[in-house]
Design an enzyme around this catalytic site. Structure first.
Site, mmCIF file in Angstrom:
data_model
loop_
_atom_site.group_PDB
_atom_site.id
_atom_site.type_symbol
_atom_site.label_atom_id
_atom_site.label_comp_id
_atom_site.label_asym_id
_atom_site.label_seq_id
_atom_site.Cartn_x
_atom_site.Cartn_y
_atom_site.Cartn_z
ATOM 1 N N GLU A 121 23.701 -47.587 -87.561
ATOM 2 C CA GLU A 121 23.508 -46.434 -86.686
ATOM 3 C C GLU A 121 24.771 -45.628 -86.438
ATOM 4 O OE1 GLU A 121 21.327 -47.450 -83.153
ATOM 5 O OE2 GLU A 121 19.618 -48.186 -84.310
ATOM 6 N N GLU A 125 15.781 -41.836 -87.377
ATOM 7 C CA GLU A 125 17.239 -41.938 -87.324
ATOM 8 C C GLU A 125 17.935 -40.776 -88.029
ATOM 9 O OE1 GLU A 125 18.071 -45.813 -88.901
ATOM 10 O OE2 GLU A 125 17.609 -46.799 -87.002
ATOM 11 N N ARG A 167 12.346 -40.347 -79.285
ATOM 12 C CA ARG A 167 11.460 -41.483 -79.053
ATOM 13 C C ARG A 167 10.053 -40.957 -78.816
ATOM 14 N NH1 ARG A 167 13.687 -45.826 -81.225
ATOM 15 N NH2 ARG A 167 15.722 -46.292 -80.353
ATOM 16 N N ALA A 174 21.004 -50.011 -81.072
ATOM 17 C CA ALA A 174 20.111 -51.128 -80.780
ATOM 18 C C ALA A 174 19.118 -51.310 -81.910
ATOM 19 C CB ALA A 174 19.372 -50.872 -79.464
ATOM 20 N N PRO A 222 8.958 -58.142 -68.456
ATOM 21 C CA PRO A 222 8.345 -59.463 -68.482
ATOM 22 C C PRO A 222 6.906 -59.515 -67.975
ATOM 23 C CG PRO A 222 10.060 -59.367 -66.815
ATOM 24 C CD PRO A 222 10.136 -58.088 -67.587
ATOM 25 N N GLY A 223 6.428 -58.474 -67.344
ATOM 26 C CA GLY A 223 5.031 -58.446 -66.940
ATOM 27 C C GLY A 223 4.097 -58.039 -68.061
ATOM 28 N N GLU A 257 23.122 -53.377 -86.818
ATOM 29 C CA GLU A 257 22.684 -52.174 -86.107
ATOM 30 C C GLU A 257 23.856 -51.238 -85.836
ATOM 31 O OE1 GLU A 257 19.653 -51.089 -85.642
ATOM 32 O OE2 GLU A 257 18.778 -52.902 -86.498
#
Length: 176
Positions: A76, A122, A43, A55, A94-95, A72
Site C-alpha cells: 500500500e 487501491e 470504501r 491495513a 464483537p457483537g 500490507e
C-alpha cells in the site's frame, strides 16, 4: 429453559493495520514533529473516501501477523520498516463478527525500492504524511472514521506519551 437467541454473525479473517511513524531527523517537519503515513481510500459500503492507515487481511491460513503487516505496508505504501512493535489489539465489532485486528507500530521506515502495482479500489489511493498531533485532532473532531486508524492514532499518541514503555514485541500472543 428459554428459547435460543438468534444472532447474525460474520465469520471473518484476522486483520492487521500499521501506524507508520517518523519523527526527529526522518520527519519532514522543520521541528522534527512526529508524523504518520495515512491513506485515503474509497470504501464502497459507506460510499465515502476515508483516511486510514495501511491495513489488510491475513490472506493465508496460519499466516504470521507480522508478515501480513509487512506485506500490507509494502503493497500500500512501497515502504518497509526496520522496527516493529504491537500497539494494540481489538475486536472490530464483537457483537456481530469474530474479526480480530492487530495494530502494529512501524518505525525506521525506508522505501522498498519497488513500486507495487495497485488495482481496483487501491488504484486511486492517495497518501499523506500527517503530523501526529493533527491526526489526533482529526480523531477528536470526528473527521476520521476508520476504526483501525482511530484506535491506532490514539494508541500511538498514548504510547509516545509514555516514552514507548509497555509496547509489546511484534510476535506477542494475540487473542484470535
Amino acid at each position: 429453559g428459554q428459547e435460543p437467541v438468534a444472532r447474525q454473525v460474520v465469520v471473518h479473517h484476522d486483520a492487521v493495520a500499521v501506524v507508520s511513524l517518523r519523527e526527529g531527523d526522518t520527519s519532514s517537519q522543520p521541528d522534527g514533529a512526529a508524523e504518520i503515513l495515512m491513506i485515503r481510500q474509497y470504501r464502497h459500503p459507506v460510499q465515502a473516501n476515508l483516511w486510514e492507515i495501511p491495513a489488510g487481511l491475513l490472506d493465508i491460513p496460519g499466516e504470521d501477523p507480522l508478515i501480513a503487516a509487512e506485506r500490507e505496508l509494502a503493497e500500500e505504501t512501497d515502504m518497509k520498516a526496520g522496527r516493529w512493535e504491537v500497539l494494540v489489539d481489538f475486536l472490530t465489532s464483537p457483537g456481530g463478527t469474530n474479526e480480530p485486528l492487530r495494530v502494529f507500530l512501524a518505525r525506521d521506515l525506508k522505501a522498498t525500492g519497488t513500486v507495487f502495482e495497485r488495482e481496483d479500489e487501491e488504484a486511486t489511493m492517495q497518501y499523506a504524511w500527517v503530523q501526529l498531533d493533527q491526526a489526533l485532532d482529526m480523531v477528536l473532531a470526528g473527521r476520521l472514521h476508520s476504526p483501525s486508524a482511530v484506535i491506532g492514532i490514539l494508541a500511538v499518541h498514548a504510547a509516545r506519551g509514555r516514552n514507548w514503555e509497555g509496547l509489546r514485541a511484534a510476535d506477542a500472543p494475540w487473542m484470535r
